[in-house]
Write a protein that holds these residues in place. Structure first.
Motif, PDB file in Angstrom:
ATOM      1  N   ALA A  64      18.326   4.225  15.833  1.00 57.44           N
ATOM      2  CA  ALA A  64      19.434   3.274  15.749  1.00 57.44           C
ATOM      3  C   ALA A  64      19.278   2.128  16.750  1.00 57.44           C
ATOM      4  CB  ALA A  64      20.761   3.985  15.953  1.00 57.44           C
ATOM      5  N   ALA A  65      18.863   2.426  17.959  1.00 65.23           N
ATOM      6  CA  ALA A  65      18.743   1.376  18.983  1.00 65.23           C
ATOM      7  C   ALA A  65      17.771   0.286  18.554  1.00 65.23           C
ATOM      8  CB  ALA A  65      18.303   1.979  20.309  1.00 65.23           C
ATOM      9  N   GLN A  66      16.722   0.649  17.825  1.00 66.20           N
ATOM     10  CA  GLN A  66      15.753  -0.341  17.372  1.00 66.20           C
ATOM     11  C   GLN A  66      16.352  -1.290  16.335  1.00 66.20           C
ATOM     12  OE1 GLN A  66      12.940   2.854  16.333  1.00 66.20           O
ATOM     13  NE2 GLN A  66      11.395   1.595  17.359  1.00 66.20           N
ATOM     14  N   THR A  67      17.350  -0.840  15.618  1.00 69.36           N
ATOM     15  CA  THR A  67      17.931  -1.657  14.556  1.00 69.36           C
ATOM     16  C   THR A  67      18.891  -2.709  15.093  1.00 69.36           C
ATOM     17  OG1 THR A  67      19.866  -0.262  14.073  1.00 69.36           O
ATOM     18  CG2 THR A  67      17.762   0.316  13.004  1.00 69.36           C
ATOM     19  N   ALA A  68      19.170  -2.671  16.384  1.00 70.02           N
ATOM     20  CA  ALA A  68      20.036  -3.676  16.996  1.00 70.02           C
ATOM     21  C   ALA A  68      19.251  -4.894  17.477  1.00 70.02           C
ATOM     22  CB  ALA A  68      20.803  -3.066  18.170  1.00 70.02           C
ATOM     23  N   GLU A 126       0.840  -1.183   0.000  1.00 72.32           N
ATOM     24  CA  GLU A 126       0.000   0.000   0.000  1.00 72.32           C
ATOM     25  C   GLU A 126       0.887   1.250   0.000  1.00 72.32           C
ATOM     26  OE1 GLU A 126       0.959  -1.391   4.018  1.00 72.32           O
ATOM     27  OE2 GLU A 126      -0.061  -2.400   2.388  1.00 72.32           O
ATOM     28  N   PRO A 127       0.307   2.420  -0.256  1.00 75.20           N
ATOM     29  CA  PRO A 127       1.099   3.652  -0.239  1.00 75.20           C
ATOM     30  C   PRO A 127       1.857   3.818   1.076  1.00 75.20           C
ATOM     31  CG  PRO A 127      -1.062   4.074  -1.150  1.00 75.20           C
ATOM     32  CD  PRO A 127      -1.085   2.661  -0.616  1.00 75.20           C
ATOM     33  N   GLU A 128       2.999   4.451   0.986  1.00 75.10           N
ATOM     34  CA  GLU A 128       3.857   4.743   2.148  1.00 75.10           C
ATOM     35  C   GLU A 128       4.483   3.493   2.763  1.00 75.10           C
ATOM     36  OE1 GLU A 128       4.424   8.002   2.679  1.00 75.10           O
ATOM     37  OE2 GLU A 128       2.963   8.352   1.096  1.00 75.10           O
ATOM     38  N   ALA A 129       4.409   2.363   2.070  1.00 71.26           N
ATOM     39  CA  ALA A 129       4.947   1.121   2.629  1.00 71.26           C
ATOM     40  C   ALA A 129       6.330   0.789   2.082  1.00 71.26           C
ATOM     41  CB  ALA A 129       3.994  -0.038   2.351  1.00 71.26           C
ATOM     42  N   GLY A 130       6.944   1.712   1.375  1.00 73.46           N
ATOM     43  CA  GLY A 130       8.271   1.445   0.848  1.00 73.46           C
ATOM     44  C   GLY A 130       9.290   1.264   1.956  1.00 73.46           C
ATOM     45  N   LEU A 131      10.340   0.556   1.643  1.00 76.09           N
ATOM     46  CA  LEU A 131      11.360   0.250   2.642  1.00 76.09           C
ATOM     47  C   LEU A 131      12.048   1.514   3.159  1.00 76.09           C
ATOM     48  CD1 LEU A 131      12.626  -2.085   4.142  1.00 76.09           C
ATOM     49  CD2 LEU A 131      14.206  -2.393   2.242  1.00 76.09           C
ATOM     50  N   LEU A 132      12.381   2.450   2.282  1.00 80.01           N
ATOM     51  CA  LEU A 132      13.111   3.639   2.724  1.00 80.01           C
ATOM     52  C   LEU A 132      12.316   4.488   3.712  1.00 80.01           C
ATOM     53  CD1 LEU A 132      14.842   4.593  -0.640  1.00 80.01           C
ATOM     54  CD2 LEU A 132      15.846   3.401   1.323  1.00 80.01           C
ATOM     55  N   PRO A 133      11.062   4.855   3.421  1.00 81.76           N
ATOM     56  CA  PRO A 133      10.326   5.634   4.423  1.00 81.76           C
ATOM     57  C   PRO A 133      10.057   4.842   5.706  1.00 81.76           C
ATOM     58  CG  PRO A 133       8.933   5.225   2.500  1.00 81.76           C
ATOM     59  CD  PRO A 133      10.301   4.738   2.174  1.00 81.76           C
ATOM     60  N   THR A 134       9.902   3.548   5.582  1.00 84.43           N
ATOM     61  CA  THR A 134       9.679   2.721   6.775  1.00 84.43           C
ATOM     62  C   THR A 134      10.918   2.724   7.662  1.00 84.43           C
ATOM     63  OG1 THR A 134       8.120   1.319   5.570  1.00 84.43           O
ATOM     64  CG2 THR A 134       9.069   0.416   7.592  1.00 84.43           C
ATOM     65  N   LEU A 144      11.225  -7.529   6.905  1.00 79.51           N
ATOM     66  CA  LEU A 144      11.618  -6.391   7.739  1.00 79.51           C
ATOM     67  C   LEU A 144      10.404  -5.569   8.162  1.00 79.51           C
ATOM     68  CD1 LEU A 144      14.916  -5.240   5.999  1.00 79.51           C
ATOM     69  CD2 LEU A 144      14.663  -6.409   8.207  1.00 79.51           C
ATOM     70  N   ARG A 145       9.444  -5.378   7.264  1.00 81.64           N
ATOM     71  CA  ARG A 145       8.222  -4.652   7.650  1.00 81.64           C
ATOM     72  C   ARG A 145       7.485  -5.406   8.759  1.00 81.64           C
ATOM     73  NH1 ARG A 145       7.528  -3.046   1.926  1.00 81.64           N
ATOM     74  NH2 ARG A 145       6.178  -4.810   1.627  1.00 81.64           N
ATOM     75  N   PHE A 146       7.432  -6.721   8.657  1.00 79.38           N
ATOM     76  CA  PHE A 146       6.811  -7.544   9.694  1.00 79.38           C
ATOM     77  C   PHE A 146       7.547  -7.356  11.018  1.00 79.38           C
ATOM     78  CE2 PHE A 146       6.281 -11.565  11.977  1.00 79.38           C
ATOM     79  CZ  PHE A 146       4.901 -11.703  11.961  1.00 79.38           C
ATOM     80  N   HIS A 147       8.877  -7.416  10.975  1.00 76.51           N
ATOM     81  CA  HIS A 147       9.701  -7.232  12.183  1.00 76.51           C
ATOM     82  C   HIS A 147       9.470  -5.842  12.778  1.00 76.51           C
ATOM     83  CE1 HIS A 147      13.067  -7.390  14.926  1.00 76.51           C
ATOM     84  NE2 HIS A 147      13.638  -6.357  14.325  1.00 76.51           N
ATOM     85  N   ILE A 148       9.420  -4.828  11.938  1.00 77.29           N
ATOM     86  CA  ILE A 148       9.231  -3.459  12.420  1.00 77.29           C
ATOM     87  C   ILE A 148       7.862  -3.309  13.087  1.00 77.29           C
ATOM     88  CG2 ILE A 148       8.936  -1.056  11.646  1.00 77.29           C
ATOM     89  CD1 ILE A 148      11.212  -1.752   9.553  1.00 77.29           C
ATOM     90  N   GLN A 149       6.837  -3.929  12.529  1.00 78.45           N
ATOM     91  CA  GLN A 149       5.513  -3.894  13.175  1.00 78.45           C
ATOM     92  C   GLN A 149       5.556  -4.558  14.536  1.00 78.45           C
ATOM     93  OE1 GLN A 149       3.152  -2.079  12.621  1.00 78.45           O
ATOM     94  NE2 GLN A 149       3.263  -1.545  10.492  1.00 78.45           N
ATOM     95  N   ASN A 150       6.305  -5.650  14.658  1.00 83.16           N
ATOM     96  CA  ASN A 150       6.461  -6.300  15.961  1.00 83.16           C
ATOM     97  C   ASN A 150       7.169  -5.379  16.945  1.00 83.16           C
ATOM     98  OD1 ASN A 150       5.189  -8.667  15.217  1.00 83.16           O
ATOM     99  ND2 ASN A 150       7.082  -9.729  14.698  1.00 83.16           N
ATOM    100  N   LEU A 151       8.203  -4.675  16.474  1.00 80.18           N
ATOM    101  CA  LEU A 151       8.893  -3.721  17.357  1.00 80.18           C
ATOM    102  C   LEU A 151       7.932  -2.645  17.850  1.00 80.18           C
ATOM    103  CD1 LEU A 151      12.290  -3.047  15.493  1.00 80.18           C
ATOM    104  CD2 LEU A 151      11.973  -4.230  17.680  1.00 80.18           C
TER     105      LEU A 151
END
Length: 155
Positions: free
Chosen positions: A44-48, A30-38, A144-151
């Motif tokens: 940075a701490a979340q990416t660890a 869907e719109p706004e779901a691209g990897l870069l804006p996500t 990664l989008r799935f992981h980010i939603q879990n975070l």
């Protein structure tokens, strides 16, 4: 440019930014779901945080995707340099400056890949290389989008 190349560029754009402007939905997002804006919404701490137990953190996957796109663009441009494929997986945590640099590098590799796809008419084997890379990229982007939603839901 052949129709498959046009389609590959549209898919690459959707993976990077989301569907084209003015389109209510894309091929798979869907719109706004691209990897870069996500990725731009993360600190940075979340990416660890590992994407799963005993798996690398999100920052390592971002470095892997940059490496994938750079390598594939090199293949399409006839200048293949084999990188250290293990290097991205050594990343455990990054600071804000490193996280910003990883996102910038990924953004630049999307541009590099688009240029490689549209530079000239691609041969069938080159189309296969590009399509395979985008399939690999789409797999990781979805995960990664799935992981980010879990975070986000853990906050």
């Amino acid at each position: 440019m052949n129709p498959l190349q046009v389609h590959l560029i549209a898919l690459l754009h959707e993976l990077a930014h989301g569907p084209e402007l003015g389109i209510d939905y894309g091929h798979f997002s869907e719109p706004e779901a691209g990897l870069l804006p996500t990725l731009d919404t993360l600190e940075a701490a979340q990416t660890a945080v590992p994407v799963a137990p005993d798996r690398p953190p999100l920052a390592a996957f971002v470095a892997h995707l940059s490496q994938l796109l750079t390598f594939t663009a090199g293949q399409l441009n006839g200048s293949v340099e084999f990188p250290d494929f293990a290097a991205p997986w050594q990343i455990k945590a990054v600071g804000e400056a490193e996280w910003s640099a990883l996102r910038h590098e990924l953004r630049e590799t999307f541009i590099l890949m688009q240029s490689a796809i549209q530079r000239r008419e691609l041969e069938p084997e080159e189309l296969n290389v590009a399509q395979s890379a985008l399939t690999h990229l789409a797999y990781h982007a979805g995960a990664l989008r799935f992981h980010i939603q879990n975070l986000r839901s853990q906050r």
